[in-house]
Design a protein around this motif. Structure first.
Motif, PDB file in Angstrom:
ATOM      1  N   GLY A 133       0.815  -1.204   0.000  1.00 35.85           N
ATOM      2  CA  GLY A 133       0.000   0.000   0.000  1.00 35.85           C
ATOM      3  C   GLY A 133       0.854   1.262   0.000  1.00 35.85           C
ATOM      4  O   GLY A 133       2.063   1.232   0.249  1.00 35.85           O
ATOM      5  N   TRP A 134       0.209   2.368  -0.272  1.00 39.86           N
ATOM      6  CA  TRP A 134       0.926   3.635  -0.338  1.00 39.86           C
ATOM      7  C   TRP A 134       1.487   4.032   1.021  1.00 39.86           C
ATOM      8  O   TRP A 134       2.557   4.615   1.117  1.00 39.86           O
ATOM      9  CB  TRP A 134       0.019   4.711  -0.912  1.00 39.86           C
ATOM     10  CG  TRP A 134       0.733   5.974  -1.234  1.00 39.86           C
ATOM     11  CD1 TRP A 134       0.403   7.213  -0.806  1.00 39.86           C
ATOM     12  CD2 TRP A 134       1.917   6.147  -2.043  1.00 39.86           C
ATOM     13  NE1 TRP A 134       1.302   8.135  -1.297  1.00 39.86           N
ATOM     14  CE2 TRP A 134       2.234   7.508  -2.056  1.00 39.86           C
ATOM     15  CE3 TRP A 134       2.742   5.272  -2.737  1.00 39.86           C
ATOM     16  CZ2 TRP A 134       3.327   8.024  -2.734  1.00 39.86           C
ATOM     17  CZ3 TRP A 134       3.830   5.794  -3.420  1.00 39.86           C
ATOM     18  CH2 TRP A 134       4.102   7.152  -3.417  1.00 39.86           C
ATOM     19  N   LEU A 189       4.164   3.082  -9.426  1.00 39.64           N
ATOM     20  CA  LEU A 189       3.565   3.266 -10.751  1.00 39.64           C
ATOM     21  C   LEU A 189       2.068   3.531 -10.659  1.00 39.64           C
ATOM     22  O   LEU A 189       1.528   4.362 -11.406  1.00 39.64           O
ATOM     23  CB  LEU A 189       3.821   2.045 -11.630  1.00 39.64           C
ATOM     24  CG  LEU A 189       5.224   1.922 -12.202  1.00 39.64           C
ATOM     25  CD1 LEU A 189       5.409   0.559 -12.864  1.00 39.64           C
ATOM     26  CD2 LEU A 189       5.509   3.035 -13.196  1.00 39.64           C
ATOM     27  N   MET A 190       1.385   2.854  -9.748  1.00 45.65           N
ATOM     28  CA  MET A 190      -0.054   3.081  -9.579  1.00 45.65           C
ATOM     29  C   MET A 190      -0.341   4.521  -9.146  1.00 45.65           C
ATOM     30  O   MET A 190      -1.262   5.159  -9.643  1.00 45.65           O
ATOM     31  CB  MET A 190      -0.636   2.099  -8.559  1.00 45.65           C
ATOM     32  CG  MET A 190      -0.729   0.681  -9.064  1.00 45.65           C
ATOM     33  SD  MET A 190      -1.814   0.497 -10.485  1.00 45.65           S
ATOM     34  CE  MET A 190      -3.390   0.861  -9.741  1.00 45.65           C
ATOM     35  N   VAL A 191       0.461   5.022  -8.230  1.00 42.11           N
ATOM     36  CA  VAL A 191       0.242   6.393  -7.763  1.00 42.11           C
ATOM     37  C   VAL A 191       0.569   7.390  -8.868  1.00 42.11           C
ATOM     38  O   VAL A 191      -0.178   8.333  -9.107  1.00 42.11           O
ATOM     39  CB  VAL A 191       1.066   6.678  -6.491  1.00 42.11           C
ATOM     40  CG1 VAL A 191       0.985   8.136  -6.110  1.00 42.11           C
ATOM     41  CG2 VAL A 191       0.546   5.816  -5.355  1.00 42.11           C
ATOM     42  N   ALA A 203       0.475   6.843 -12.068  1.00 40.23           N
ATOM     43  CA  ALA A 203      -0.567   6.714 -13.087  1.00 40.23           C
ATOM     44  C   ALA A 203      -1.856   7.410 -12.674  1.00 40.23           C
ATOM     45  O   ALA A 203      -2.581   7.936 -13.524  1.00 40.23           O
ATOM     46  CB  ALA A 203      -0.830   5.240 -13.383  1.00 40.23           C
ATOM     47  N   SER A 204      -2.145   7.433 -11.379  1.00 46.52           N
ATOM     48  CA  SER A 204      -3.378   8.081 -10.920  1.00 46.52           C
ATOM     49  C   SER A 204      -3.345   9.585 -11.139  1.00 46.52           C
ATOM     50  O   SER A 204      -4.380  10.232 -11.139  1.00 46.52           O
ATOM     51  CB  SER A 204      -3.637   7.763  -9.450  1.00 46.52           C
ATOM     52  OG  SER A 204      -2.760   8.492  -8.617  1.00 46.52           O
ATOM     53  N   GLU A 205      -2.158  10.137 -11.329  1.00 48.53           N
ATOM     54  CA  GLU A 205      -2.016  11.568 -11.534  1.00 48.53           C
ATOM     55  C   GLU A 205      -2.119  11.967 -13.008  1.00 48.53           C
ATOM     56  O   GLU A 205      -2.247  13.144 -13.324  1.00 48.53           O
ATOM     57  CB  GLU A 205      -0.664  12.053 -10.987  1.00 48.53           C
ATOM     58  CG  GLU A 205      -0.465  11.783  -9.505  1.00 48.53           C
ATOM     59  CD  GLU A 205      -1.425  12.566  -8.630  1.00 48.53           C
ATOM     60  OE1 GLU A 205      -1.750  13.715  -8.976  1.00 48.53           O
ATOM     61  OE2 GLU A 205      -1.861  12.010  -7.607  1.00 48.53           O
ATOM     62  N   LEU A 206      -2.061  10.986 -13.907  1.00 51.31           N
ATOM     63  CA  LEU A 206      -2.096  11.275 -15.334  1.00 51.31           C
ATOM     64  C   LEU A 206      -3.526  11.252 -15.860  1.00 51.31           C
ATOM     65  O   LEU A 206      -4.354  10.487 -15.384  1.00 51.31           O
ATOM     66  CB  LEU A 206      -1.268  10.242 -16.105  1.00 51.31           C
ATOM     67  CG  LEU A 206       0.232  10.233 -15.825  1.00 51.31           C
ATOM     68  CD1 LEU A 206       0.878   9.042 -16.521  1.00 51.31           C
ATOM     69  CD2 LEU A 206       0.871  11.525 -16.282  1.00 51.31           C
ATOM     70  N   PRO A 207      -3.818  12.060 -16.879  1.00 54.55           N
ATOM     71  CA  PRO A 207      -5.149  12.018 -17.489  1.00 54.55           C
ATOM     72  C   PRO A 207      -5.399  10.658 -18.150  1.00 54.55           C
ATOM     73  O   PRO A 207      -4.475  10.004 -18.639  1.00 54.55           O
ATOM     74  CB  PRO A 207      -5.098  13.121 -18.549  1.00 54.55           C
ATOM     75  CG  PRO A 207      -3.917  13.955 -18.214  1.00 54.55           C
ATOM     76  CD  PRO A 207      -2.965  13.092 -17.458  1.00 54.55           C
ATOM     77  N   LEU A 246      -5.919   4.994  -1.707  1.00 56.30           N
ATOM     78  CA  LEU A 246      -4.843   5.730  -1.048  1.00 56.30           C
ATOM     79  C   LEU A 246      -5.371   6.439   0.182  1.00 56.30           C
ATOM     80  O   LEU A 246      -6.475   6.959   0.177  1.00 56.30           O
ATOM     81  CB  LEU A 246      -4.252   6.780  -2.001  1.00 56.30           C
ATOM     82  CG  LEU A 246      -3.652   6.261  -3.288  1.00 56.30           C
ATOM     83  CD1 LEU A 246      -3.193   7.436  -4.145  1.00 56.30           C
ATOM     84  CD2 LEU A 246      -2.505   5.335  -3.015  1.00 56.30           C
ATOM     85  N   PRO A 247      -4.575   6.507   1.237  1.00 62.80           N
ATOM     86  CA  PRO A 247      -4.982   7.280   2.414  1.00 62.80           C
ATOM     87  C   PRO A 247      -4.934   8.767   2.087  1.00 62.80           C
ATOM     88  O   PRO A 247      -4.183   9.197   1.224  1.00 62.80           O
ATOM     89  CB  PRO A 247      -3.944   6.910   3.462  1.00 62.80           C
ATOM     90  CG  PRO A 247      -2.751   6.481   2.680  1.00 62.80           C
ATOM     91  CD  PRO A 247      -3.290   5.873   1.399  1.00 62.80           C
ATOM     92  N   SER A 248      -5.752   9.542   2.778  1.00 63.50           N
ATOM     93  CA  SER A 248      -5.744  10.976   2.512  1.00 63.50           C
ATOM     94  C   SER A 248      -4.419  11.605   2.914  1.00 63.50           C
ATOM     95  O   SER A 248      -3.942  12.507   2.271  1.00 63.50           O
ATOM     96  CB  SER A 248      -6.901  11.660   3.240  1.00 63.50           C
ATOM     97  OG  SER A 248      -6.821  11.386   4.620  1.00 63.50           O
TER      98      SER A 248
END
Length: 136
Positions: free
Chosen positions: A2-3, A79-81, A83-87, A113-115
């Protein structure tokens, strides 16, 4: 991984001065920028990491595991995090997915992801089983 676990490793690498500085830097490149171990292993003093010759891929992998950084899991989580920032359109073009499939991705990743990384453990969700390849 996890993050929250990634952030815990980042804090460990930043603050633990008992670890070799090159191992700390390699772990941070992996965790923060999702750089592959193979690419990191080729860095030398000209690139600011390992003195002299590049380190072997498997040697670096073992060194990272020894300091608590599982290379493959850490890279996938990073990579998941990222990727979550890309359109969605960027992800769909990079991966060959249809854009409508990628539109659901950011919400799912952010939901896992936790806040704030320090206050919540957050869980990982598996990628959508409905992801289909877009034919070009």
């Amino acid at each position: 991984m996890g993050w929250a676990a990634c952030w815990a490793l980042v804090r460990h690498l930043v603050h633990d001065e008992q670890l070799h500085v090159a191992d700390r830097a390699a772990g941070l490149l992996l965790l923060l920028f999702a750089q592959p171990v193979g690419r990191i292993s080729r860095l030398t003093t000209e690139h600011i990491i390992y003195p002299g010759q590049p380190i072997g891929l498997h040697t670096l992998g073992r060194r990272l595991k020894a300091i608590g950084v599982p290379p493959q899991l850490a890279r996938h989580a990073s990579l998941m995090v990222i990727a979550s920032e890309l359109p969605a359109v960027v992800i769909s073009r990079l991966l060959g997915f249809h854009q409508s499939t990628c539109d659901i991705r950011p919400a799912r990743v952010r939901a896992s992801l936790p806040s704030t990384p320090q206050t919540s453990s957050g869980g990982e969700q598996s990628p959508s089983p409905g992801m289909r390849r877009h034919r070009r």
